[in-house]
Write an enzyme that holds these catalytic residues in place. Structure first.
Site, short mmCIF file in Angstrom:
data_model
loop_
_atom_site.label_atom_id
_atom_site.label_comp_id
_atom_site.label_asym_id
_atom_site.label_seq_id
_atom_site.Cartn_x
_atom_site.Cartn_y
_atom_site.Cartn_z
N GLU A 31 20.85 93.99 5.49
CA GLU A 31 21.75 95.22 5.69
C GLU A 31 21.78 95.82 7.02
O GLU A 31 21.19 95.55 8.40
CB GLU A 31 20.56 96.68 5.47
CG GLU A 31 21.28 98.17 5.97
CD GLU A 31 20.18 98.78 5.35
OE1 GLU A 31 20.16 98.93 4.37
OE2 GLU A 31 20.07 99.93 6.24
N GLU B 32 23.76 99.15 -4.24
CA GLU B 32 23.12 100.33 -3.94
C GLU B 32 21.68 101.24 -4.73
O GLU B 32 20.93 101.88 -4.36
CB GLU B 32 24.14 101.54 -3.07
CG GLU B 32 22.96 102.97 -2.09
CD GLU B 32 21.85 102.27 -1.08
OE1 GLU B 32 22.42 101.22 -0.93
OE2 GLU B 32 21.23 102.76 -1.08
N HIS C 135 15.61 95.52 0.36
CA HIS C 135 16.24 95.48 -1.04
C HIS C 135 16.62 93.57 -0.51
O HIS C 135 15.95 93.15 0.59
CB HIS C 135 17.80 95.72 -1.42
CG HIS C 135 18.00 96.26 0.45
ND1 HIS C 135 18.35 95.39 1.54
CD2 HIS C 135 17.79 97.38 0.21
CE1 HIS C 135 18.29 96.55 2.21
NE2 HIS C 135 18.22 98.00 1.97
N GLU D 83 36.77 88.25 6.72
CA GLU D 83 36.36 89.09 7.30
C GLU D 83 36.12 90.77 6.20
O GLU D 83 37.22 90.84 5.47
CB GLU D 83 37.99 89.76 8.73
CG GLU D 83 37.92 90.41 9.25
CD GLU D 83 38.58 91.16 10.20
OE1 GLU D 83 39.15 89.46 10.95
OE2 GLU D 83 39.58 91.71 10.05
N HIS E 168 46.26 85.75 14.13
CA HIS E 168 45.29 84.89 14.80
C HIS E 168 44.50 84.76 13.07
O HIS E 168 44.22 85.08 11.99
CB HIS E 168 43.59 86.06 15.11
CG HIS E 168 43.09 86.75 14.89
ND1 HIS E 168 44.42 88.46 14.57
CD2 HIS E 168 42.06 87.12 14.43
CE1 HIS E 168 43.11 88.90 13.78
NE2 HIS E 168 42.32 88.57 13.79
N HIS F 189 12.35 99.98 5.24
CA HIS F 189 12.48 100.70 5.94
C HIS F 189 13.21 101.68 5.43
O HIS F 189 13.08 101.94 4.13
CB HIS F 189 14.44 100.16 6.45
CG HIS F 189 15.13 99.22 5.38
ND1 HIS F 189 15.29 98.11 4.55
CD2 HIS F 189 15.82 99.63 5.09
CE1 HIS F 189 15.88 98.33 4.28
NE2 HIS F 189 16.97 99.37 4.18
N ARG G 13 16.35 108.66 3.50
CA ARG G 13 16.70 107.50 2.16
C ARG G 13 15.63 106.91 2.30
O ARG G 13 15.00 106.17 3.20
CB ARG G 13 17.30 106.70 3.11
CG ARG G 13 18.30 105.31 2.12
CD ARG G 13 18.19 105.63 1.19
NE ARG G 13 18.99 104.31 0.15
CZ ARG G 13 17.74 103.67 -0.38
NH1 ARG G 13 17.14 103.83 -0.82
NH2 ARG G 13 18.13 102.53 -0.90
N HIS H 10 12.05 102.05 1.62
CA HIS H 10 13.14 100.24 0.68
C HIS H 10 12.55 99.59 0.92
O HIS H 10 12.62 99.57 2.48
CB HIS H 10 14.09 101.87 -0.36
CG HIS H 10 15.46 101.33 0.81
ND1 HIS H 10 15.56 102.13 1.48
CD2 HIS H 10 16.35 100.56 0.56
CE1 HIS H 10 16.92 102.16 2.03
NE2 HIS H 10 16.71 100.78 2.09
MN MN Z 1 18.26 99.44 2.93
MN MN Z 2 40.68 89.20 11.85
#
Ligand code: MN
Ligand code: MN
Length: 411
Positions: free
Chosen positions: A130, A192, A126, A310, A303, A169, A121, A124
């Site tokens: 990440e 991406e 951004h 999330e 929960h 990276h 990869r 690059h």
């Molecule tokens: Mn990256």
């Molecule tokens: Mn959760």
């Protein structure tokens, strides 16, 4: 699994799993042979007499036949990488689930990437941070920080990395079969296909400026490959880590990698939870994560999270998640490997292993720390008389409450 599987359904499922489903049998399944019907009990719902997508419906049994407790309208909280466009190149492939695919996810986007052995990869950077989880194989990752300190490491299954926004990276697949990993970005609109590529910049700077910048004749520039030839490209598998490690620089003060699977998990009767946030992986300032393993029938307890949305990635097994979105709204979603799930900030939820194998999934949060509020623990730590006037619970229930958090409950 679904509670309404018939023998015929099992055979059809086995045929799909075994790759034996012929086009004739698909056609049959799409017309007369609808097996799961939108009718959770006699007298409720009805059959579906027109062609549909029974394979898809079997993957979403709680959508076709929702629990009677589901109610109201909630936004879609599921998107499968299987439904995402795949970009293929000489070195591997990639696909993404962003706010364009899963519109509720404003704060986080995810990418799956496969690098064949040796494939790179491209160097690059951004704007977004990440975070990554290694799903398969091994990779070599490199970066430097603004102070000119460098970082090179080899990572394997269960390892993480974190590159802050703007930090340059690279990632390279190692032998024998390269790698596959999940990338998580702290911005739902990340793309991406829209990163700062080394070759792209070289292509867009006049040769005489490159000449001045690098102190070499302008004639030596201008051979840069087109960025479309790099991005994810074929290259020889590198030698062992060691000679490349420091290149005369000092190391970054906080490692950009972390061995998540080496962490001692919280263990319960029916599963494990490993929590990785900036308290154990200091570089990871903007993504907190938990890796959850649940045995068949087990439950990631009721929960919610008091700090962030999330974003989930299902690694293996089968699950259903029930969410409670206040105002009487509740919906249930089914998941399997390669699916992304989402829970809005502060929304109540549970995740249940509905399959016959260990369920493994990742919970990710745009936060420096992991936090969850346990319904069970909250009730256990509320004065009993106060609780009693709310739910009129039997004493057997109140006696069973746990003052200590048990994130995964047994079947
Ligand atoms: Mn990256
Ligand atoms: Mn959760």
């Amino acid at each position: 699994m679904n509670r309404q599987l018939t023998r015929r359904d099992m055979l059809a499922t086995a045929a799909v799993a075994g790759g034996m489903l012929t086009s004739a049998s698909v056609a049959m399944a799409q017309t007369s042979d609808r097996i799961l019907q939108p009718s959770r009990a006699p007298g409720i719902g009805g059959n579906d007499p027109v062609p549909g997508n029974p394979i898809r419906e079997r993957q979403n049994p709680d959508m076709l036949n929702p629990p009677a407790t589901d109610s109201g309208t909630t936004p879609n909280l599921r998107f499968s990488f299987a439904d995402a466009h795949v970009r293929q190149t000489s070195g591997g492939w990639t696909r993404q689930v962003t706010a364009r695919e899963l519109s509720v996810s404003k704060a986080i986007a995810g990418v799956q990437m496969r690098l064949n052995a040796g494939a790179v990869r491209e160097l690059h950077w951004h704007k977004q941070a990440e975070w990554a989880y290694m799903l398969y194989g091994t990779a070599r990752i490199t970066a430097i920080d603004p102070e000119g300190r460098n970082f090179v490491d080899d990572v394997g299954v269960g390892d993480l990395w974190y590159f802050p926004g703007g930090i340059p990276h690279s990632i390279q697949g190692l032998g024998p079969d390269g790698c596959e990993f999940l990338l998580v970005f702290d911005d739902g609109n990340f793309d991406e296909d829209d990163t700062f590529l080394l070759s792209d910049w070289f292509k867009h700077v006049p040769a005489e400026v490159l000449s001045k910048n690098f102190g070499a004749p302008a004639s030596l520039f201008g051979h840069t490959p087109d960025p479309s030839e790099l991005y994810i490209f074929k290259a020889p598998v590198p030698g062992p880590l060691g000679p490349d490690r420091l290149l005369g620089a000092s190391p970054v003060p906080q490692s950009f990698s972390h061995r998540m699977m080496a962490q001692d998990p919280i263990r319960t009767k029916s599963g494990t939870v490993r929590i990785t946030d900036s308290s154990v992986f200091p570089a990871s300032k903007d993504i907190a994560a938990a890796l959850v393993e649940i045995e068949p029938g087990g439950l990631r307890e009721l929960h919610w999270h008091p700090n962030a949305d999330e974003w989930q990635y299902y690694i293996s097994g089968q699950a259903r998640m029930g969410v409670f979105a206040a105002s009487g709204q509740a919906r249930t979603f089914d998941f399997q490997a390669g699916d992304v799930g989402f829970v809005p900030f502060a929304t109540g939820h549970y995740v249940e292993n509905t399959g016959t194998t260990t369920l493994r999934f990742l919970e990710m949060f745009k936060s420096s720390y992991f936090a969850d509020v346990s319904l069970n623990q909250w009730m256990a730590l509320t004065p009993p008389e106060l609780l009693k006037v709310h739910l009129k619970l039997d004493q057997q229930v109140t006696m069973a409450l746990n003052k200590t958090k048990i994130p995964v409950r047994p079947a």
